[in-house]
Design an enzyme around this catalytic site. Sequence first.
Site, PDB file in Angstrom:
ATOM      1  CE  LYS B  93      -4.141  -1.864   0.107  1.00 31.21           C
ATOM      2  NZ  LYS B  93      -5.068  -1.699  -1.034  1.00 31.21           N
ATOM      3  CD  GLU B 115     -10.299   3.898   0.429  1.00 29.82           C
ATOM      4  OE1 GLU B 115     -10.317   5.139   0.318  1.00 29.82           O
ATOM      5  OE2 GLU B 115      -9.471   3.169  -0.169  1.00 29.82           O
ATOM      6  CB  SER B 382       0.112  -8.030  -1.289  1.00 32.48           C
ATOM      7  OG  SER B 382      -0.829  -8.801  -0.567  1.00 32.48           O
TER       8      SER B 382
END
Lengths: 263, 398
Positions: B93, B115, B382
């Site tokens: 991210k 969010e 990830s």
Amino acid sequence: MTRIGRMFERARQQGRGVFIPYVTLGDPDLETSRRVVLELEAAGADLIELGVPFSDPLADGPVIQRATERALARGFTLEKGLAMVADLRRHTQVPLLLFSYYNPLFAYGFERLVSAARQRGIDGFLITDLSVEEAEGPLAVLRAAGLDSVFLAAPTSTDERIRKIAAYSSGFIYAVSRTGVTGARKSLSGEVESLIRRIRSQTSLPVAVGFGVSEPDHLRQVWSRAEGAVVGSAIVGCIERNMGQPDLAQRVGEFARWLKGGC
Amino acid sequence: MGNMAQIPDSRGHFGPYGGKFVPETLMHPLEELEAAYLEARRDPGFQSDLDGLLRDYSGRPTPLSRADRLSKHLGGATVYLKREDLNHTGAHKINNCLGQGLLAKRMGKKRVIAETGAGQHGVATATVCALLDLECEVYMGEEDMRRQALNVFRMRLLGARVHGVSSGSQTLKDAINEAIRDWVTNVRSTYYLIGSVLSAHPYPMMVRDFQSVIGKEAREQILEREGRLPHTLVACVGGGSNAIGLFHAFLEDETVAMVGVEAGGRGSNLGEHAARFSGGKPGILQGTYSYVLQDEDGQIAKTHSISAGLDYASVGPEHAFLRDQGRIRYTSATDEETLAALHLLSRTEGIVSALESAHAVAEVMRMAPGLREEDLLLVNLSGRGDKDVQTVAAADSE
């Protein structure tokens, strides 16, 4: 000219402002919505917006979100909503504008929906998350059916965008009074005046102002600058406060009279 | 294969998917955002600032680890792991947050909203906001706040305000609704830092571009190590940013197969999973046209996944396009398969992955035995699993 166009023309000749209340269809059930619409017309509504509930109403504040939840919890479907509209049309000729988000309309099949809605007596559509950029197809369907397409103009809209919005709109243009979601406010935003001016410079279509219009004073302020005033959350809030009362519809009618007449 | 890497078109369409489905108030702000992004993308100064942060702050390039014990255990393909879990903040991210954070700065915005589902994007946003001196507010479903309590605490430590969202299913979809409501209200002062390849144009394109560093590195690393391209790439797909980030650099490599793994949850009925491609149909949700889990009336369905980061009713529009083109195959892994994968990876490789990433590992467990040792399976790991330890412990004791 459509029913909506004729209504604005009549109000112009009479020199008065147009009153446009909003109701969420099926809140808390369709029979109540039907009675509320008839009471609103009796109270002087010139056009009524019928909201089709959508599970994810991202442009709405808490009041309309709760109305949506109530309607969906009671099993609202578009099919049932349209049947109610057909029944309404046996009792009233008040112009009706279907107001929603695109997905529930798209899922029904937009062409099929427009044809069914026209048959049942809907006069136009306003789809809040359908930008003019994505509207070409749906607009052609509405035009072919002879129904009005109302688009939103916002304080953040550039003149270039307003030009396109005006070209895509028929019936009237809905001016969003401020940045934000739907919901009652104590005072009206100052932004709306310049927005109305900018819309006027692009089109001769009538303009109705909504978002935050919730008191008699607000309606008079709006009518001094625009043709129409839309009242959404204040009406829905009145329905919510009177939930379970046998005379709910009459009470909403009284509230609408107070809003319109200011006494 | 054509020019699959050259999409979307100027209006943000990936074939029929994507576009801009938002209230008019947000339309011009999206135009401004797109113009600012396209200008930044052309500016070598912006790119070198971003590259610097990715290297010196986040620790890129992330390693490509050969998973020998896992490969041996499965008996078949040779498995490689792209270690996005080793980024600062523990997931991919941050790649996107650094890019968008620099863009927010460049646009003169002082306030950032985001969010978050699993909390990884919220943590990455709060981190970048602290670093770049931006005010940060994060919307998070209350159900997700319960299952990802550690990340809520991390965000608050980093100076962000976390708003619990109690509407709807209290998960990612509802957090996005609230973030959009905030944005539409404060649009002039506020930058909405979206965490996946979702929402209206230009977000799916922009987030993809910022995440595509994963695949660019991985492609170079595997060529250097093995002198050939992988047989198949595997990644989990929630919104789909880590997957598109890995896949994008390989789209023109016709021999490379790609698999996206959705959340199979606990069953195949609507409401029990988040497998949009097997259980959904095209529709419009939160700004974009893509596959959506919905009922016959177009009401958005509830979703379930053991992993908060995959628990969402729609999927990035570029995935929808690449799926229809047949370029990427999509499958799903159940909660149970995912837990088994998480355990196996932990024991064989000493890596506790996030539950999201463990979905990709679950697909590797199915695929690897049917392949040969010279077939390279490249998995995007990830994120790391610290945030999920309690969830896993609770599931194991059931």
